[in-house]
Design a protein around this motif. Structure first.
Motif, PDB file in Angstrom:
ATOM      1  N   GLY A   1       0.761  -1.184   0.058  1.00 16.62           N
ATOM      2  CA  GLY A   1       0.083   0.043   0.058  1.00 16.62           C
ATOM      3  C   GLY A   1       0.745   1.184  -0.072  1.00 16.62           C
ATOM      4  N   THR A   2       1.720   1.348   0.959  1.00 14.93           N
ATOM      5  CA  THR A   2       2.729   2.442   0.884  1.00 14.93           C
ATOM      6  C   THR A   2       3.518   2.693  -0.356  1.00 14.93           C
ATOM      7  OG1 THR A   2       3.078   2.194   3.270  1.00 14.93           O
ATOM      8  CG2 THR A   2       4.698   3.398   2.293  1.00 14.93           C
ATOM      9  N   TRP A   3       3.980   1.300  -0.976  1.00 14.99           N
ATOM     10  CA  TRP A   3       4.564   1.563  -2.385  1.00 14.99           C
ATOM     11  C   TRP A   3       3.643   1.952  -3.121  1.00 14.99           C
ATOM     12  CZ3 TRP A   3       4.022  -0.797  -7.008  1.00 14.99           C
ATOM     13  CH2 TRP A   3       4.996  -0.696  -7.730  1.00 14.99           C
ATOM     14  N   LEU A   4       2.595   1.390  -3.432  1.00 13.21           N
ATOM     15  CA  LEU A   4       1.734   2.160  -4.389  1.00 13.21           C
ATOM     16  C   LEU A   4       1.705   3.548  -4.375  1.00 13.21           C
ATOM     17  CD1 LEU A   4      -1.088  -0.715  -4.992  1.00 13.21           C
ATOM     18  CD2 LEU A   4       0.466   0.357  -6.574  1.00 13.21           C
ATOM     19  N   GLU A   5       1.290   4.012  -3.154  1.00 15.86           N
ATOM     20  CA  GLU A   5       1.356   5.738  -2.849  1.00 15.86           C
ATOM     21  C   GLU A   5       2.575   6.384  -3.283  1.00 15.86           C
ATOM     22  OE1 GLU A   5       0.434   6.292   1.410  1.00 15.86           O
ATOM     23  OE2 GLU A   5      -1.477   4.900   1.292  1.00 15.86           O
ATOM     24  N   ILE A   6       3.461   5.800  -3.137  1.00 19.10           N
ATOM     25  CA  ILE A   6       4.809   6.560  -3.672  1.00 19.10           C
ATOM     26  C   ILE A   6       4.800   6.241  -5.264  1.00 19.10           C
ATOM     27  CG2 ILE A   6       7.294   6.366  -3.697  1.00 19.10           C
ATOM     28  CD1 ILE A   6       7.086   5.344  -0.645  1.00 19.10           C
ATOM     29  N   TYR A   7       4.554   5.187  -5.666  1.00 17.60           N
ATOM     30  CA  TYR A   7       4.656   4.935  -7.059  1.00 17.60           C
ATOM     31  C   TYR A   7       3.529   5.664  -7.903  1.00 17.60           C
ATOM     32  CZ  TYR A   7       5.653   2.113 -11.081  1.00 17.60           C
ATOM     33  OH  TYR A   7       5.819   1.741 -12.482  1.00 17.60           O
ATOM     34  N   GLU A   8       2.380   5.841  -7.440  1.00 14.69           N
ATOM     35  CA  GLU A   8       1.094   6.477  -7.941  1.00 14.69           C
ATOM     36  C   GLU A   8       1.851   7.991  -8.536  1.00 14.69           C
ATOM     37  OE1 GLU A   8      -2.212   5.715  -5.683  1.00 14.69           O
ATOM     38  OE2 GLU A   8      -2.911   4.214  -6.991  1.00 14.69           O
ATOM     39  N   ASN A   9       2.515   8.309  -7.472  1.00 19.07           N
ATOM     40  CA  ASN A   9       2.932   9.866  -7.561  1.00 19.07           C
ATOM     41  C   ASN A   9       4.261  10.063  -8.560  1.00 19.07           C
ATOM     42  OD1 ASN A   9       1.109  10.604  -5.597  1.00 19.07           O
ATOM     43  ND2 ASN A   9       2.319  10.362  -4.082  1.00 19.07           N
ATOM     44  N   GLU A  10       4.756   9.045  -8.681  1.00 24.50           N
ATOM     45  CA  GLU A  10       6.163   9.198  -9.832  1.00 24.50           C
ATOM     46  C   GLU A  10       5.396   8.586 -10.998  1.00 24.50           C
ATOM     47  OE1 GLU A  10       9.081   9.999  -8.726  1.00 24.50           O
ATOM     48  OE2 GLU A  10       8.174  10.292  -6.608  1.00 24.50           O
ATOM     49  N   ARG A  11       6.386   8.620 -11.973  1.00 27.21           N
ATOM     50  CA  ARG A  11       5.990   8.137 -13.354  1.00 27.21           C
ATOM     51  C   ARG A  11       5.790   6.813 -13.289  1.00 27.21           C
ATOM     52  NH1 ARG A  11      10.854   9.569 -17.078  1.00 27.21           N
ATOM     53  NH2 ARG A  11      10.710   7.208 -17.155  1.00 27.21           N
ATOM     54  N   TYR A  12       4.858   6.301 -13.853  1.00 27.50           N
ATOM     55  CA  TYR A  12       4.509   4.699 -14.091  1.00 27.50           C
ATOM     56  C   TYR A  12       3.614   4.545 -15.419  1.00 27.50           C
ATOM     57  CZ  TYR A  12      -0.294   6.088 -12.592  1.00 27.50           C
ATOM     58  OH  TYR A  12      -1.505   6.761 -12.797  1.00 27.50           O
ATOM     59  N   ASN A  13       3.402   3.270 -15.636  1.00 23.07           N
ATOM     60  CA  ASN A  13       2.610   2.883 -16.776  1.00 23.07           C
ATOM     61  C   ASN A  13       1.364   2.889 -16.270  1.00 23.07           C
ATOM     62  OD1 ASN A  13       4.552   2.362 -18.791  1.00 23.07           O
ATOM     63  ND2 ASN A  13       5.092   0.419 -18.474  1.00 23.07           N
ATOM     64  N   PRO A  14       0.333   3.294 -17.002  1.00 25.98           N
ATOM     65  CA  PRO A  14      -1.073   3.383 -16.194  1.00 25.98           C
ATOM     66  C   PRO A  14      -1.698   2.061 -16.184  1.00 25.98           C
ATOM     67  CG  PRO A  14      -0.893   4.837 -18.370  1.00 25.98           C
ATOM     68  CD  PRO A  14       0.250   4.095 -18.292  1.00 25.98           C
ATOM     69  N   TRP A  15      -1.300   1.023 -16.845  1.00 29.84           N
ATOM     70  CA  TRP A  15      -1.702  -0.266 -16.838  1.00 29.84           C
ATOM     71  C   TRP A  15      -1.359  -1.012 -15.627  1.00 29.84           C
ATOM     72  CZ3 TRP A  15       1.625  -4.320 -16.517  1.00 29.84           C
ATOM     73  CH2 TRP A  15       2.977  -4.003 -17.196  1.00 29.84           C
ATOM     74  N   VAL A  16      -0.175  -0.602 -14.982  1.00 35.49           N
ATOM     75  CA  VAL A  16       0.276  -1.267 -13.813  1.00 35.49           C
ATOM     76  C   VAL A  16      -0.707  -1.121 -12.769  1.00 35.49           C
ATOM     77  CG1 VAL A  16       2.133  -1.403 -11.969  1.00 35.49           C
ATOM     78  CG2 VAL A  16       2.618  -1.112 -14.456  1.00 35.49           C
ATOM     79  N   ILE A  17      -1.190   0.014 -12.384  1.00 36.55           N
ATOM     80  CA  ILE A  17      -1.951   0.109 -10.997  1.00 36.55           C
ATOM     81  C   ILE A  17      -3.212  -0.571 -11.102  1.00 36.55           C
ATOM     82  CG2 ILE A  17      -2.875   1.794  -9.595  1.00 36.55           C
ATOM     83  CD1 ILE A  17       0.212   1.808  -9.478  1.00 36.55           C
ATOM     84  N   PRO A  18      -4.090  -0.741 -12.077  1.00 39.75           N
ATOM     85  CA  PRO A  18      -5.072  -1.251 -11.895  1.00 39.75           C
ATOM     86  C   PRO A  18      -5.067  -2.917 -11.798  1.00 39.75           C
ATOM     87  CG  PRO A  18      -5.298   0.069 -13.858  1.00 39.75           C
ATOM     88  CD  PRO A  18      -3.868   0.243 -13.222  1.00 39.75           C
ATOM     89  N   ARG A  19      -3.930  -3.436 -12.148  1.00 40.79           N
ATOM     90  CA  ARG A  19      -3.630  -5.002 -12.117  1.00 40.79           C
ATOM     91  C   ARG A  19      -3.274  -5.397 -10.546  1.00 40.79           C
ATOM     92  NH1 ARG A  19      -0.459  -7.174 -17.518  1.00 40.79           N
ATOM     93  NH2 ARG A  19      -2.126  -6.823 -18.935  1.00 40.79           N
ATOM     94  N   VAL A  20      -2.474  -4.310  -9.999  1.00 43.79           N
ATOM     95  CA  VAL A  20      -2.093  -4.655  -8.803  1.00 43.79           C
ATOM     96  C   VAL A  20      -2.987  -4.375  -7.592  1.00 43.79           C
ATOM     97  CG1 VAL A  20      -0.290  -3.805  -7.044  1.00 43.79           C
ATOM     98  CG2 VAL A  20       0.261  -3.776  -9.368  1.00 43.79           C
ATOM     99  N   ASN A  21      -4.151  -3.631  -7.899  1.00 46.72           N
ATOM    100  CA  ASN A  21      -5.429  -3.393  -7.074  1.00 46.72           C
ATOM    101  C   ASN A  21      -6.357  -4.445  -7.029  1.00 46.72           C
ATOM    102  OD1 ASN A  21      -4.429  -0.940  -5.835  1.00 46.72           O
ATOM    103  ND2 ASN A  21      -5.174   0.174  -7.374  1.00 46.72           N
ATOM    104  N   LYS A  22      -5.949  -5.483  -8.210  1.00 47.23           N
ATOM    105  CA  LYS A  22      -7.189  -6.417  -8.147  1.00 47.23           C
ATOM    106  C   LYS A  22      -7.103  -7.262  -7.006  1.00 47.23           C
ATOM    107  CE  LYS A  22      -8.446  -6.154 -12.825  1.00 47.23           C
ATOM    108  NZ  LYS A  22      -8.500  -6.822 -14.293  1.00 47.23           N
TER     109      LYS A  22
END
Length: 103
Positions: free
Chosen positions: A82-103
């Motif tokens: 959860g903490t990693w995702l918060e940090i990662y969402e604020n940085e550059r990322y591929n938009p397809w990564v976050i939806p898959r991880v949250n499943k």
């Protein structure tokens, strides 16, 4: 990065080394240090190793002084992710990564 080089003096050949000591915090440029005057390459290698250990210890102390972003002793994988995702969402990322991880 470390480089060793032999050079000549009036009293014979000597060894020197050049080692990177990290980036300047203000300018971001690489910093190097040079040590010279060693009679044998082995001496230069030993001193270089000692210098690298010293720099590593200084870096560890600096990290400890800044503190750890994870203050809890008992950190679960779920909290870490959860903490990693918060940090990662604020940085550059591929938009397809976050939806898959949250499943």
């Amino acid at each position: 990065m470390v480089s060793f080089k032999r050079y000549q003096t009036k009293s014979g050949s000597r060894w020197m080394f050049k080692v990177g000591i990290g980036a300047d915090p203000i300018t971001g440029e690489r910093r190097n240090t040079t040590r010279s005057g060693f009679k044998m390459k082995r001496e230069a290698q030993e001193k270089c190793y000692e210098l690298e250990l010293e720099l590593e210890l200084e870096l560890e102390l600096e990290i400890k002084e800044r503190g750890n972003i994870f203050k809890e002793k008992e950190l679960t994988l779920k909290k870490f992710c959860g903490t990693w995702l918060e940090i990662y969402e604020n940085e550059r990322y591929n938009p397809w990564v976050i939806p898959r991880v949250n499943k």
